[in-house]
Design a protein around this motif. Sequence first.
Motif, mmCIF file in Angstrom:
data_model
loop_
_atom_site.group_PDB
_atom_site.id
_atom_site.type_symbol
_atom_site.label_atom_id
_atom_site.label_comp_id
_atom_site.label_asym_id
_atom_site.label_seq_id
_atom_site.Cartn_x
_atom_site.Cartn_y
_atom_site.Cartn_z
ATOM 1 N N ASP A 152 0.835 -1.205 0.000
ATOM 2 C CA ASP A 152 0.000 0.000 0.000
ATOM 3 C C ASP A 152 0.873 1.259 0.000
ATOM 4 O OD1 ASP A 152 -2.539 -1.162 -0.078
ATOM 5 O OD2 ASP A 152 -2.678 -1.326 2.098
ATOM 6 N N LEU A 153 1.943 1.221 0.774
ATOM 7 C CA LEU A 153 2.869 2.350 0.824
ATOM 8 C C LEU A 153 3.522 2.577 -0.543
ATOM 9 C CD1 LEU A 153 3.966 4.365 2.938
ATOM 10 C CD2 LEU A 153 5.816 2.731 3.403
ATOM 11 N N GLN A 205 11.616 -3.910 0.797
ATOM 12 C CA GLN A 205 12.615 -2.965 1.295
ATOM 13 C C GLN A 205 11.978 -1.749 1.953
ATOM 14 O OE1 GLN A 205 15.267 -5.672 0.680
ATOM 15 N NE2 GLN A 205 15.808 -3.712 1.583
ATOM 16 N N MET A 206 10.812 -1.344 1.480
ATOM 17 C CA MET A 206 10.092 -0.265 2.159
ATOM 18 C C MET A 206 9.695 -0.700 3.568
ATOM 19 S SD MET A 206 7.607 1.725 -0.473
ATOM 20 C CE MET A 206 8.195 2.520 -1.967
ATOM 21 N N GLU A 207 9.168 -1.917 3.677
ATOM 22 C CA GLU A 207 8.757 -2.415 5.000
ATOM 23 C C GLU A 207 9.969 -2.508 5.921
ATOM 24 O OE1 GLU A 207 5.653 -4.116 7.624
ATOM 25 O OE2 GLU A 207 5.571 -3.019 5.743
ATOM 26 N N GLY A 208 11.091 -2.987 5.376
ATOM 27 C CA GLY A 208 12.299 -3.076 6.180
ATOM 28 C C GLY A 208 12.736 -1.727 6.707
ATOM 29 N N THR A 288 -1.240 -3.650 8.738
ATOM 30 C CA THR A 288 -2.584 -3.349 8.244
ATOM 31 C C THR A 288 -2.535 -3.153 6.732
ATOM 32 O OG1 THR A 288 -3.012 -2.190 10.314
ATOM 33 C CG2 THR A 288 -4.566 -1.804 8.509
ATOM 34 N N TYR A 289 -3.462 -3.771 6.006
ATOM 35 C CA TYR A 289 -3.386 -3.652 4.546
ATOM 36 C C TYR A 289 -4.758 -3.636 3.881
ATOM 37 C CZ TYR A 289 -3.888 -8.823 4.704
ATOM 38 O OH TYR A 289 -4.309 -10.111 4.935
ATOM 39 N N SER A 290 -4.764 -3.158 2.655
ATOM 40 C CA SER A 290 -5.983 -3.118 1.839
ATOM 41 C C SER A 290 -5.970 -4.262 0.830
ATOM 42 C CB SER A 290 -6.060 -1.784 1.089
ATOM 43 O OG SER A 290 -5.106 -1.764 0.032
ATOM 44 N N GLY A 291 -7.081 -4.403 0.114
ATOM 45 C CA GLY A 291 -7.138 -5.384 -0.962
ATOM 46 C C GLY A 291 -6.132 -5.078 -2.047
ATOM 47 N N ALA A 292 -5.875 -3.796 -2.261
ATOM 48 C CA ALA A 292 -4.892 -3.406 -3.273
ATOM 49 C C ALA A 292 -3.509 -3.927 -2.918
ATOM 50 C CB ALA A 292 -4.857 -1.884 -3.405
ATOM 51 N N GLY A 293 -3.184 -3.937 -1.619
ATOM 52 C CA GLY A 293 -1.895 -4.452 -1.188
ATOM 53 C C GLY A 293 -1.750 -5.937 -1.439
ATOM 54 N N ILE A 426 -1.885 3.690 6.656
ATOM 55 C CA ILE A 426 -1.089 4.397 5.650
ATOM 56 C C ILE A 426 -1.272 5.900 5.840
ATOM 57 C CG2 ILE A 426 -0.963 4.956 3.185
ATOM 58 C CD1 ILE A 426 0.485 2.385 3.803
ATOM 59 N N GLN A 427 -2.498 6.319 6.034
ATOM 60 C CA GLN A 427 -2.760 7.740 6.297
ATOM 61 C C GLN A 427 -2.026 8.195 7.555
ATOM 62 O OE1 GLN A 427 -7.038 7.808 6.545
ATOM 63 N NE2 GLN A 427 -7.335 7.400 4.352
#
Length: 458
Positions: A152-153, A205-208, A288-293, A426-427
């Motif tokens: 999502d990010l 890598q973003m999550e890391g 936390t995530y969306s369907g898009a993720g 995300i917000q």
Amino acid sequence: MIISIDKDLCTGCRECSKVCPVDAIEGDQGKPQQINTDKCILCGQCIQTCKSYASIIDEGFEFIENKRDERNLPKSVKEPIFAAFNVCDVERVKKAISNPNLITMVQCAPAVRVAIAEEFGYDLGYLTPGKMAAALRKLNFDKVYDTNFAADLTIMEEGSELIKRVTEGGKLPMFTSCCPAWVKFLEENYPKLTDHLSSCKSPQQMEGAMIKTYGAQINNIDASKIYSVSIMPCTCKKFECDREEMNSSGYKDVDVVLTTRELGYLIKDMKIDFSNLKEEKFDSPLGTYSGAGTIFGVTGGVMEAAIRTGYELITKESIPNVEVVQVRGEDGFRQSIIKVGKLNLRVGVVSGLKNVIPLLEKLNCKELELDFIEVMTCPVGCVSGGGQPKLLLEEYKKTAYENRIKATYAHDSNLEIRKSHENPDIQKIYDEFLGEPLGEKSHHLLHTKYAITKEVVK
């Protein structure tokens, strides 16, 4: 070497060479094969297709046990020892989770949850996010996060980057940068085209980076004590986490990667009864995530997720249909024109790396008129990654791919939030920490410059 072919076991059937997208496997028919490391992109498809294995009858028990030791496989692993294999990092993770001086945090890619259950006798493609989260807690990880959050990010950053390029005259087409094998291929074979890549890091890598910065902050933890583990369907993710530039947190952003198969090894080795685990949730906010993720795991998923958010960022209106079915599909190349307000967005989706080469040649000749292209190395995206459970029969492979794709889209459709920008956490991370997409802080932590040479150690 992350991926190897054992000459003691290879029969020279050359089935692996048929699936290698870069013709990196060399050798005569009937003789042991070898990997040309100058060509290999570490996708692991050779591992998936390899059928040459050590037989107790022919080689004996001691020979097989020695091979297990050479590969650092846990003693509990009793599956056949095949010629093509990837380096196993299970012991590294076991040491980390038993070290009282480390805070262990783990993330799981979207495609893992539609495949890990296959390692425990479930139907092909069975969806188990809750059991997976529960198993990771049983393994004694301190925090159980989800790469879907970073997917999502990624959409917030990559979507904003695309909008900027399209509206302000940036380099087009823009290619996705989520797939490390694709990025590695482009860098090594078409280095002059790397400026067409999104500057976004992959979700892993973003999550890391977030785990060792925002995660350390909200948990009041010294980031130097965090040991970050990533569970991926992809063997090339092991290479990606070791890239020298992946340290924007001030530390190595992801310390080690386990494949889906290796997670199966670890769960079995720690004697966890996966089938009888009660479902649990991932830790928030970085889980936390969306369907898009979650649809990042299938080919076309990154594109669809980007359109869901990009449409609304550009038009300030709700997208008429959240399911952008024209970008879905399997092996090959497909293109569409997506109407986004007054803008006709020209998009392409590539699955299977060989299918991108004609596009790159067109781009070299300035004949490629597209705005945004998603590229995934593996046949149907990450659900068919080289680190997923091994499938020997073609009919099993076909069924597994179909079921994993169906389960992924079902997971998306059953989630309350299906757009990345509507994910409340995300917000929150932008409000509390990052500021805004493409801002100074997010640029430092979530973006990079893709450019390596063939001298990089494989």
